[in-house]
Design an enzyme around this catalytic site. Sequence first.
Site, PDB file in Angstrom:
ATOM      1  CB  CYS A  10      19.856  10.491   6.953  1.00 17.85           C
ATOM      2  SG  CYS A  10      20.549   9.450   5.674  1.00 17.85           S
ATOM      3  CG  ASP A  11      18.036  13.279  12.754  1.00 25.37           C
ATOM      4  OD1 ASP A  11      16.915  13.579  12.296  1.00 25.37           O
ATOM      5  OD2 ASP A  11      18.591  13.901  13.672  1.00 25.37           O
TER       6      ASP A  11
END
Length: 199
Positions: free
Chosen positions: A75-76
């Site tokens: 995730c980012d």
Amino acid sequence: MTVPLILASGSAIRAQLLENAGLAFTKDVPRVDEETVKAVLLAEGAPPRDIADALAEMKACKISDKHPGAMVLGCDQVLDFQGRLLSKPDSPETALAELKQMSGQRHMLLSAAVIYENGQPVWRHVGQVRLRMRALSDSYLTGYVTRNWDSIRHAVGGYKLEEEGVRLFSAIDGDHFNVLGMPLLELLNFLALRGVIDT
């Protein structure tokens, strides 16, 4: 859960979201030089959305290579302010300057998630949230940063909506989970379709 799920992130809030949803998972935090990757992609003219997606993929890929047979979630989150990417502030002065720029303006949070399985991407999604910040006084923003620096230094844009940061905004259009850094509903839909979680 029949297929092991691994969160390729050290984020406490992302882990909490998965736990609250009743998912069994482990964590394996990848070593990724995010600032260098961002700098290279920005130099190539990549838009903020593509940068978030690329960073999420890089994290998932790195951990997937170590765990064959598992689903690895990377995730980012980035902030898109008028086409410019803002990251976690590196100092209270940076946080204050960026908040002053965004005061009275709109911006967008982009929360990317990518799942790798056996070294290959099998799912990706970038959630978007549009936010309008109130017109705020310099004195309030200075006090806000001073009171909250220990917390907001870990947040893109220098605010957390789950804390005092909610007072900075007049309107929020989008999924709350994306604000917190994960397109959780879309992730759960994918896991359900794959039979990884019961429905």
